[in-house]
Design a protein around this motif. Structure first.
Motif, PDB file in Angstrom:
ATOM      1  N   PRO A   1       0.814  -1.230   0.000  1.00  0.00           N
ATOM      2  CA  PRO A   1       0.000   0.000   0.000  1.00  0.00           C
ATOM      3  C   PRO A   1       0.842   1.272   0.000  1.00  0.00           C
ATOM      4  O   PRO A   1       0.476   2.268  -0.642  1.00  0.00           O
ATOM      5  N   TRP A   2       1.989   1.252   0.696  1.00  0.00           N
ATOM      6  CA  TRP A   2       2.853   2.439   0.726  1.00  0.00           C
ATOM      7  C   TRP A   2       3.425   2.714  -0.658  1.00  0.00           C
ATOM      8  O   TRP A   2       3.422   3.859  -1.134  1.00  0.00           O
ATOM      9  N   LEU A   3       3.919   1.675  -1.324  1.00  0.00           N
ATOM     10  CA  LEU A   3       4.464   1.843  -2.670  1.00  0.00           C
ATOM     11  C   LEU A   3       3.387   2.316  -3.643  1.00  0.00           C
ATOM     12  O   LEU A   3       3.634   3.176  -4.497  1.00  0.00           O
ATOM     13  N   GLN A   4       2.200   1.742  -3.505  1.00  0.00           N
ATOM     14  CA  GLN A   4       1.102   2.115  -4.387  1.00  0.00           C
ATOM     15  C   GLN A   4       0.739   3.590  -4.240  1.00  0.00           C
ATOM     16  O   GLN A   4       0.526   4.289  -5.235  1.00  0.00           O
ATOM     17  N   SER A   5       0.685   4.074  -3.004  1.00  0.00           N
ATOM     18  CA  SER A   5       0.325   5.470  -2.777  1.00  0.00           C
ATOM     19  C   SER A   5       1.420   6.420  -3.243  1.00  0.00           C
ATOM     20  O   SER A   5       1.149   7.547  -3.659  1.00  0.00           O
ATOM     21  N   ARG A   6       2.668   5.954  -3.208  1.00  0.00           N
ATOM     22  CA  ARG A   6       3.794   6.822  -3.560  1.00  0.00           C
ATOM     23  C   ARG A   6       4.114   6.795  -5.060  1.00  0.00           C
ATOM     24  O   ARG A   6       4.421   7.831  -5.656  1.00  0.00           O
ATOM     25  N   PHE A   7       4.035   5.602  -5.671  1.00  0.00           N
ATOM     26  CA  PHE A   7       4.475   5.465  -7.063  1.00  0.00           C
ATOM     27  C   PHE A   7       3.365   5.027  -8.015  1.00  0.00           C
ATOM     28  O   PHE A   7       3.554   5.050  -9.233  1.00  0.00           O
ATOM     29  N   GLY A   8       2.231   4.603  -7.508  1.00  0.00           N
ATOM     30  CA  GLY A   8       1.163   4.082  -8.357  1.00  0.00           C
ATOM     31  C   GLY A   8       1.287   2.583  -8.560  1.00  0.00           C
ATOM     32  O   GLY A   8       2.361   1.988  -8.355  1.00  0.00           O
ATOM     33  N   THR A   9       0.195   1.970  -8.991  1.00  0.00           N
ATOM     34  CA  THR A   9       0.171   0.514  -9.157  1.00  0.00           C
ATOM     35  C   THR A   9       1.123   0.050 -10.249  1.00  0.00           C
ATOM     36  O   THR A   9       1.874  -0.914 -10.070  1.00  0.00           O
ATOM     37  N   ALA A  10       1.108   0.706 -11.397  1.00  0.00           N
ATOM     38  CA  ALA A  10       1.905   0.253 -12.537  1.00  0.00           C
ATOM     39  C   ALA A  10       3.392   0.260 -12.221  1.00  0.00           C
ATOM     40  O   ALA A  10       4.081  -0.760 -12.371  1.00  0.00           O
ATOM     41  N   ALA A  11       3.925   1.391 -11.779  1.00  0.00           N
ATOM     42  CA  ALA A  11       5.356   1.488 -11.488  1.00  0.00           C
ATOM     43  C   ALA A  11       5.762   0.510 -10.392  1.00  0.00           C
ATOM     44  O   ALA A  11       6.830  -0.121 -10.466  1.00  0.00           O
TER      45      ALA A  11
END
Length: 433
Positions: free
Chosen positions: A268-278
């Protein structure tokens, strides 16, 4: 509600639940143990039952292939029986077949009974979160916290429990699961109230028809290829490492801790920071590199231990973000999308360990890991072909560009072993309205 207040509310709801919720959560812990429980005893089974590596890896293949096929019928069953009766049926099947696996004297017998275990686990996992949601205090958030806790504890503890019981006898892990699930079965039967049935029964053909949607098919094929890499590592890596049962237990315990942490917190942290695709591109690419490192020197214990433990990071991220994305982009009911996705995904996971054993027998020990790295690279290419879908998932839109109701709820769900959390929750929420 502020983040601090929400966190406090979530933490308190974990310890203020009805007994029925704890009974199901306990069963979830034991069920999630199953993913890594047999890893520490795989080499022992090969030696003590005079089996080949490919025969032993069939423990994963029979379990996962049956699970994959069962995913096509779990919603059909649960939409007619209701969550509680489906849950109890799954628990009973697990108890019976885990005990039978421990009582047999042949590798073929264990493989066959492990298949029955897979059927029970599919029925159980498809409805366990629904049962928790229907009974938990604190609503959806409290239920998810409990489920996440069960997921993390089960995945991390499975290899350690397997190693402790496996040091007594290779039969220990199987009898241990049977005994613990029997306790969960009795507790759930008496404590869990009847759960409501969904508004309408699910058609048996619905999951296969759902795969005609490009978004769901793209994500499912990506997951199949990624799971080939995942289960090559999980199902075959214990053999070339040549570690003791206890050492293997600790290696996969560390792996499980990372899977749980990055499923629940890291993704969830990565998703909020970089988006799902990246986040997915990066995680899949690093997982491919990790598998390629294993392919370089599979018999180097230090290298393999480090690479296997590190794989938990990428597996945790991938499982969560891919499940969330597929549930949003699919323009079908989430229980149906979950079943279709699980079917395709675990076909790859089921075939990979057996294929790895055969490749080593006919070629060498480097090939399975090199092939696994290659399949994950192909998974990135397939995922990139649907890049627009990932952008739409972040925007809360399905593949047709329509806004998805409760997309934020899906984002809050953790990916379970079968990726069925979203569907299970929807069945209960829809039944309430």
């Amino acid at each position: 509600m502020s983040d601090t207040t929400a966190a406090h509310h979530g933490a308190s709801s974990l310890f203020q639940q009805p007994k029925a919720v704890y009974a199901v959560a306990f069963a979830c812990v034991i069920s999630f143990m199953g993913i890594g429980l047999v890893d520490p005893i795989l080499p022992a089974l090969k030696t003590q039952l005079d089996a080949t590596e490919s025969q032993v890896t069939l423990l994963f293949t029979s379990y996962l292939v049956v699970t994959a096929v069962a995913m096509l019928v779990t919603n059909w069953v649960s939409s007619r029986l209701g969550a509680k009766r489906t849950l109890l049926t799954g628990l009973l099947i697990i108890v019976v077949f885990a005990a039978l696996a421990g009582s047999t004297d042949t590798i073929s017998g264990i493989v066959a009974f492990r298949a029955g275990w897979g059927l029970g686990n599919a029925l159980f996992i498809a409805t366990s979160l629904a049962a928790i949601v229907s009974s938990a205090r604190g609503g959806f958030a409290g239920a998810i916290i409990l489920y996440e806790a069960a997921l993390g504890l089960g995945i991390a503890a499975g290899p350690l429990v397997g190693s402790v019981l496996g040091n007594i006898s290779w039969r220990g892990p199987f009898f241990g699961v049977a005994a613990l699930m029997a306790i969960a079965l009795v507790a759930t039967a008496f404590l869990l109230p009847a759960t409501p049935k969904p508004d309408h029964p699910t058609a048996l053909s619905a999951p296969l028809r759902a795969l005609t949607h490009r978004g769901l098919l793209t994500m499912s094929i990506t997951a199949l290829l990624y799971n080939w890499g995942f289960f090559t590592m999980l199902g075959y890596a214990p053999f070339p490492m040549a570690l003791s049962i206890t050492a293997l237990g600790w290696v996969f315990f560390c792996w499980g801790i990372l899977v749980a942490f990055f499923s629940v917190i890291g993704a969830p942290w990565l998703q909020s920071r970089f988006g799902t695709a990246a986040s997915l591109y990066g995680s899949l690419a690093l997982f491919a590199v990790d598998l390629a490192v294993m392919a370089i020197s599979p018999t180097n214990q230090t290298l393999m231990v480090g690479a296997v433990i590190a794989a938990g990071i990428f597996i945790g991220i991938n499982n969560t973000l891919m499940t969330q994305a597929v549930m949003i982009v699919s323009p079908v009911e989430r229980p149906v999308a979950s079943a279709a996705y699980g079917f395709v995904r675990f076909i790859g996971g089921g075939l990979a360990p057996f294929a790895a054993g055969k490749l080593v027998e006919h070629l060498n020990v480097h090939v399975p890991f090199a092939l696994a790295a290659g399949t994950v690279v192909v998974a990135i290419a397939v995922l990139a072909s649907g890049h627009r879908l990932l952008a739409q998932a972040d925007a809360g839109l399905d593949e047709d560009g329509h806004a998805v109701d409760d997309a934020d709820v899906v984002t809050g769900e953790v990916a379970d072993e079968f990726g069925g959390a979203s569907g299970a929750v929807d069945e209960v929420l829809n039944a309430r309205h």
